[in-house]
Design a protein around this motif. Structure first.
Motif, PDB file in Angstrom:
ATOM      1  N   VAL A 283       0.839  -1.209   0.000  1.00 61.21           N
ATOM      2  CA  VAL A 283       0.000   0.000   0.000  1.00 61.21           C
ATOM      3  C   VAL A 283       0.873   1.257   0.000  1.00 61.21           C
ATOM      4  CG1 VAL A 283      -1.621   1.339   1.404  1.00 61.21           C
ATOM      5  CG2 VAL A 283      -2.025  -1.080   1.004  1.00 61.21           C
ATOM      6  N   SER A 284       1.957   1.258   0.747  1.00 66.38           N
ATOM      7  CA  SER A 284       2.821   2.449   0.792  1.00 66.38           C
ATOM      8  C   SER A 284       3.538   2.666  -0.533  1.00 66.38           C
ATOM      9  CB  SER A 284       3.811   2.349   1.949  1.00 66.38           C
ATOM     10  OG  SER A 284       4.687   1.247   1.757  1.00 66.38           O
ATOM     11  N   ILE A 285       3.927   1.601  -1.229  1.00 67.23           N
ATOM     12  CA  ILE A 285       4.565   1.746  -2.550  1.00 67.23           C
ATOM     13  C   ILE A 285       3.567   2.343  -3.545  1.00 67.23           C
ATOM     14  CG2 ILE A 285       5.479   0.450  -4.519  1.00 67.23           C
ATOM     15  CD1 ILE A 285       6.831  -1.421  -2.451  1.00 67.23           C
TER      16      ILE A 285
ATOM     17  N   PHE B 126       1.414   7.265  -6.533  1.00 73.87           N
ATOM     18  CA  PHE B 126       0.373   8.276  -6.734  1.00 73.87           C
ATOM     19  C   PHE B 126       0.861   9.661  -6.336  1.00 73.87           C
ATOM     20  CE2 PHE B 126      -2.894   4.849  -6.829  1.00 73.87           C
ATOM     21  CZ  PHE B 126      -3.460   5.201  -8.034  1.00 73.87           C
ATOM     22  N   THR B 127       1.653   9.759  -5.301  1.00 70.70           N
ATOM     23  CA  THR B 127       2.197  11.051  -4.872  1.00 70.70           C
ATOM     24  C   THR B 127       3.065  11.649  -5.963  1.00 70.70           C
ATOM     25  OG1 THR B 127       2.168  10.314  -2.567  1.00 70.70           O
ATOM     26  CG2 THR B 127       3.547  12.215  -3.089  1.00 70.70           C
TER      27      THR B 127
ATOM     28  N   ASN C 198       3.740  15.599 -10.414  1.00 70.90           N
ATOM     29  CA  ASN C 198       3.972  15.927 -11.818  1.00 70.90           C
ATOM     30  C   ASN C 198       2.763  16.631 -12.434  1.00 70.90           C
ATOM     31  OD1 ASN C 198       6.526  14.831 -11.780  1.00 70.90           O
ATOM     32  ND2 ASN C 198       5.871  12.834 -12.554  1.00 70.90           N
ATOM     33  N   ALA C 199       1.585  16.202 -12.063  1.00 76.97           N
ATOM     34  CA  ALA C 199       0.370  16.841 -12.586  1.00 76.97           C
ATOM     35  C   ALA C 199       0.275  18.288 -12.122  1.00 76.97           C
ATOM     36  CB  ALA C 199      -0.866  16.058 -12.145  1.00 76.97           C
TER      37      ALA C 199
END
Length: 192
Positions: free
Chosen positions: A23-25, A30-31, A36-37
């Motif tokens: 889950v942390s990976i 996503f972070t 980047n977005a």
């Protein structure tokens, strides 16, 4: 009752830790994606602001006196915005510094301050040195003589110009905000 407790199975500590690692990976991926977005969105915002400022400068120049503007560009008093070499001719135009020091002077570029309505340079300086969201920009109007048409093609009725917008301080406007150039024409008064 004791047998029932022995038959109950649950997650072991290792299984729980492995699930938390996975889950942390995924969360880290996503972070990075959202980071980047956000940078991409800020880049587009900066380019949009600069494009709008360039268009604003072109519209402003299109409302000025065509004959006086043409005389300014053809005079020896015009500000050189790009020096020439053997392959290309020098380019002239209007920068924030062109009329910035004009008070009541009638020599050099200041002799052409009547290009602008009533010789009032305050709106001109606001167009050439705008501030948006606390960031100051610099607009340079360039006469593109090499794009000028022949007289037969209506060259006497159009002045090809471009407006280039850059941040006044390099890197001040954020990522992707190097420069934006928009091209256009100033129409003669007879065809406006």
């Amino acid at each position: 009752m004791l047998n029932r407790l022995k038959k109950e199975e649950g997650f072991t500590l290792i299984e729980v830790l492995a699930a938390m690692l996975i889950v942390s990976i995924v969360a880290l991926a996503f972070t990075a994606y959202f980071g980047n977005a956000l940078t991409f969105a800020k880049t587009n915002q900066n380019k949009t602001i600069m494009s709008n400022l360039a268009r604003n400068a072109l519209v402003y120049m299109q409302k000025q006196d065509f004959k006086r503007l043409e005389a300014y560009f053809d005079s020896g008093s015009a500000t050189v915005v790009k020096t020439g070499n053997a392959l290309s001719a020098q380019r002239v135009g209007i920068t924030p510094e062109t009329f910035g020091s004009c008070t009541n002077a009638t020599t050099g570029a200041c002799a052409f301050r009547d290009i602008f309505v009533n010789g009032n340079l305050q709106p001109t300086m606001a167009v050439l040195q705008p501030t948006v969201n606390g960031i100051q920009y610099r607009v340079v109007i360039e006469y593109q003589k090499d794009l000028n048409r022949s007289v037969a093609d209506g060259g006497t009725l159009l002045l090809p110009i471009s407006a280039t917008v850059t941040p006044a301080s390099a890197g001040n406007a954020g990522p992707g905000a190097d420069a934006v150039t928009v091209e256009g024409y100033v129409n003669a008064n007879s065809i406006r």
